[in-house]
Design a protein around this motif. Structure first.
Motif, PDB file in Angstrom:
ATOM      1  N   SER A 279     -10.035  -3.155   0.386  1.00  0.00           N
ATOM      2  CA  SER A 279      -9.687  -2.876  -1.009  1.00  0.00           C
ATOM      3  C   SER A 279     -10.793  -3.330  -1.946  1.00  0.00           C
ATOM      4  CB  SER A 279      -8.368  -3.553  -1.370  1.00  0.00           C
ATOM      5  OG  SER A 279      -8.447  -4.950  -1.161  1.00  0.00           O
TER       6      SER A 279
ATOM      7  N   TYR B 247       4.651 -10.658   4.623  1.00  0.00           N
ATOM      8  CA  TYR B 247       3.863  -9.650   5.336  1.00  0.00           C
ATOM      9  C   TYR B 247       4.100  -9.753   6.842  1.00  0.00           C
ATOM     10  CZ  TYR B 247       1.532  -9.109   0.850  1.00  0.00           C
ATOM     11  OH  TYR B 247       1.266  -8.873  -0.479  1.00  0.00           O
TER      12      TYR B 247
ATOM     13  N   SER C 285      13.618  -2.617   4.718  1.00  0.00           N
ATOM     14  CA  SER C 285      14.294  -3.444   3.720  1.00  0.00           C
ATOM     15  C   SER C 285      15.491  -4.155   4.334  1.00  0.00           C
ATOM     16  CB  SER C 285      14.737  -2.576   2.539  1.00  0.00           C
ATOM     17  OG  SER C 285      15.417  -3.342   1.575  1.00  0.00           O
TER      18      SER C 285
ATOM     19  N   GLY D  53      11.950  -2.301  -4.408  1.00  0.00           N
ATOM     20  CA  GLY D  53      10.843  -2.372  -5.371  1.00  0.00           C
ATOM     21  C   GLY D  53       9.687  -3.218  -4.872  1.00  0.00           C
ATOM     22  N   PRO D  54       9.935  -4.505  -4.595  1.00  0.00           N
ATOM     23  CA  PRO D  54       8.847  -5.348  -4.057  1.00  0.00           C
ATOM     24  C   PRO D  54       8.316  -4.831  -2.724  1.00  0.00           C
ATOM     25  CG  PRO D  54      10.678  -6.693  -4.819  1.00  0.00           C
ATOM     26  CD  PRO D  54      11.150  -5.268  -4.847  1.00  0.00           C
TER      27      PRO D  54
ATOM     28  N   SER E  49       7.802  -1.833  -1.621  1.00  0.00           N
ATOM     29  CA  SER E  49       6.805  -0.767  -1.745  1.00  0.00           C
ATOM     30  C   SER E  49       5.420  -1.337  -2.030  1.00  0.00           C
ATOM     31  CB  SER E  49       7.214   0.218  -2.841  1.00  0.00           C
ATOM     32  OG  SER E  49       7.227  -0.407  -4.112  1.00  0.00           O
ATOM     33  N   LYS E  50       5.368  -2.420  -2.817  1.00  0.00           N
ATOM     34  CA  LYS E  50       4.079  -3.055  -3.109  1.00  0.00           C
ATOM     35  C   LYS E  50       3.517  -3.741  -1.869  1.00  0.00           C
ATOM     36  CE  LYS E  50       5.207  -3.819  -7.984  1.00  0.00           C
ATOM     37  NZ  LYS E  50       5.407  -4.814  -9.058  1.00  0.00           N
ATOM     38  N   TYR E  51       4.389  -4.407  -1.104  1.00  0.00           N
ATOM     39  CA  TYR E  51       3.927  -5.047   0.133  1.00  0.00           C
ATOM     40  C   TYR E  51       3.410  -4.004   1.122  1.00  0.00           C
ATOM     41  CZ  TYR E  51       6.256  -9.384  -1.374  1.00  0.00           C
ATOM     42  OH  TYR E  51       6.626 -10.507  -2.053  1.00  0.00           O
TER      43      TYR E  51
ATOM     44  N   GLN F  63       2.185  -1.074   0.416  1.00  0.00           N
ATOM     45  CA  GLN F  63       0.925  -0.535  -0.079  1.00  0.00           C
ATOM     46  C   GLN F  63      -0.226  -1.480   0.237  1.00  0.00           C
ATOM     47  OE1 GLN F  63       0.256   2.400  -1.190  1.00  0.00           O
ATOM     48  NE2 GLN F  63      -1.879   1.999  -1.715  1.00  0.00           N
ATOM     49  N   THR F  64      -0.001  -2.776   0.076  1.00  0.00           N
ATOM     50  CA  THR F  64      -1.038  -3.758   0.385  1.00  0.00           C
ATOM     51  C   THR F  64      -1.392  -3.728   1.864  1.00  0.00           C
ATOM     52  OG1 THR F  64      -0.310  -5.202  -1.410  1.00  0.00           O
ATOM     53  CG2 THR F  64      -1.639  -6.212   0.330  1.00  0.00           C
TER      54      THR F  64
ATOM     55  N   GLN G 288      -3.530  -0.786   2.541  1.00  0.00           N
ATOM     56  CA  GLN G 288      -4.901  -0.992   2.087  1.00  0.00           C
ATOM     57  C   GLN G 288      -5.699  -1.837   3.071  1.00  0.00           C
ATOM     58  OE1 GLN G 288      -4.281  -2.701  -1.796  1.00  0.00           O
ATOM     59  NE2 GLN G 288      -4.243  -0.722  -2.834  1.00  0.00           N
TER      60      GLN G 288
END
Length: 463
Positions: free
Chosen positions: A143, A241, A259, A267-268, A270-272, A274-275, A278
């Protein structure tokens, strides 16, 4: 450590350095993919300055960098107060000699001073371009490399003359290292994956079971804690993670399933996710016939075979492994290993399709991937839109030869795949670890191809 493969990458670096003028080359990719070994091999027999950045204070990083530049030019170390002066000093020295300058783990410099890319830009524009030298910026934080070096907003955007996204070895590339017969080579690859360091830790003069016990299940072995180490280099608190990776490795592949298994809200989560994407630790898949951007039928999978193995067998059994690793292997891993290998076998078969396309064993297909809808799944589907041609293939890692039941099942599922016109050209292939029942090939027409391990070995093993 023996250096394997990477011939195309070495050729790209060599061509850049040997061409007239200066070069700025960017090398990046996930940790353990072999970037450092590639650059060290490239630098052999070439004048070079190799600087490995570390996670330490900026002034310490800069002092070590200047020390290495001064040592290369047999100069007294000058007093330097900033990165602008450091690169000015390097630029002055490069006027007299063509040198490869490698800054490895460049993101560590950026983490301590986000102005470093601007200083490098000034060095490239004002000094490097007047030389025949080569600057190589290398990093494992994908990233950071994509945003701070390759991204449109980066001061370095447009300065690079070449880039390499270093990937783990495919099975075909790893076959040069894995000195087992084909079945055990696939089993071994399902554990180490294509990460060069992991591949070379195994002793292929010993059985696969011995390698698993000594290199993965031993608390003193490097691989025993490797995934935790990798995540702690990326995150201060990797617990969530770790739980996501374990959930995906254990078969929870949709966002709802992940989930539910982890207790992390959508919500959270989706961010995890995505990370982790990356960092190239997980992949998002959609059916090959669907749009990657629009499809809501996405699934996630752990991107690396070793991580899948570790989160499936090691992490859930840490306490037992500490006490009795042999019992964990014999009672938990060995009975279930064929299920784990079956997924890797599908990937190897997909490699075989692509190699078969290159060699003319298969007709051309522009896209090859998995397909699913509802309860139906097909391991491999290939699409050739310009010819209205579609390939359907199944991959069986079973102890019994494949017979007519699989043929009929694949034909039935193929009829449910909505793609192309009604008169599309359909092709079929079967891949089987244990071969095929006698006479099966005689009952199939020219639109079918059958692949046992020996035939796949001939296709995928380097000559």
């Amino acid at each position: 450590m023996t250096f394997y493969d990477r011939g195309e990458e070495l050729d790209a670096l060599s061509s850049a350095f040997e061409s007239p003028g200066s070069d700025v080359f960017v090398v990046y990719g996930r940790r353990r993919a072999g970037k450092t070994e590639l650059l060290k091999e490239f630098c052999t027999d070439r004048p070079h300055i190799y600087f490995l950045a570390a996670q330490e204070a900026e002034h310490r990083q800069r002092a070590k960098f200047i020390d290495q530049v001064a040592a290369f030019f047999d100069d007294r170390t000058p007093r330097i107060d900033g990165w602008d002066e450091a690169f000015d000093y390097l630029g002055e020295k490069l006027q007299s000699e063509a040198v490869v300058v490698v800054i490895d783990e460049f993101p560590y410099l950026v983490a301590e001073n986000d102005s470093v890319p601007s200083y490098v830009q000034g060095f490239v524009d004002e000094q490097l371009q007047e030389t025949d030298s080569m600057l190589v910026l290398c990093g494992s934080s994908v990233s950071t490399m994509e945003s701070e070096v390759l991204g449109h907003e980066s001061p370095l955007y447009g300065r690079r003359t070449g880039q390499l996204d270093v990937q783990p070895f495919s099975f075909q590339q790893a076959r040069e290292v894995i000195d087992y017969e084909m079945a055990d080579a696939i089993r071994s690859y399902a554990i180490t994956g294509g990460t060069p360091m992991y591949l070379t830790l195994f002793d292929y003069g010993r059985s696969l079971a011995d390698n698993i016990r000594s290199q993965v299940l031993s608390p003193s072995a490097v691989l025993y804690n490797e995934p935790e180490f990798l995540l702690r280099t990326e995150f201060r608190n990797p617990a969530r993670y770790l739980s996501i990776l374990e959930a995906v490795a254990l078969g929870h592949t949709t966002p709802n399933e992940i989930s539910g298994a982890t207790g992390i809200d959508a919500g959270p989560l989706s961010k995890y996710l995505q990370t982790l994407r990356q960092l190239r630790l997980i992949d998002r898949e959609v059916p090959v016939t669907a749009s990657a951007k629009k499809s809501k039928r996405s699934r996630y999978r752990v991107a690396d075979e070793f991580l899948r193995f570790w989160f499936r067998y090691v992490e859930p059994n840490r306490s037992s492994i500490e006490e009795a690793p042999d019992i964990v292997y014999d009672g938990t891993i060995a009975p279930d290993l064929p299920m784990h290998v079956a997924t890797a076998f599908e990937d190897v078969c997909q490699e075989a399709v692509w190699e078969g396309i290159r060699r003319g064993e298969f007709e051309p297909y522009s896209e090859v991937g998995r397909w699913w809808y509802g309860e139906d799944e097909i391991d491999i589907v290939g699409l050739a839109p310009s010819d209205d041609r579609i390939l359907f293939a199944e991959c069986k890692w079973t102890s019994d030869p494949v017979g007519t039941a699989l043929v009929e099942d694949l034909q039935a599922k193929a009829g449910n795949v909505r793609w192309g016109p009604d008169e599309r050209k359909e092709r079929f292939a079967l891949f089987s670890k244990s071969g095929f029942v006698e006479g099966l090939e005689d009952h199939l027409d020219e639109h079918w191809s059958l692949w046992n391990l020996a035939k796949m070995d001939n296709l995928l093993t380097p000559s």
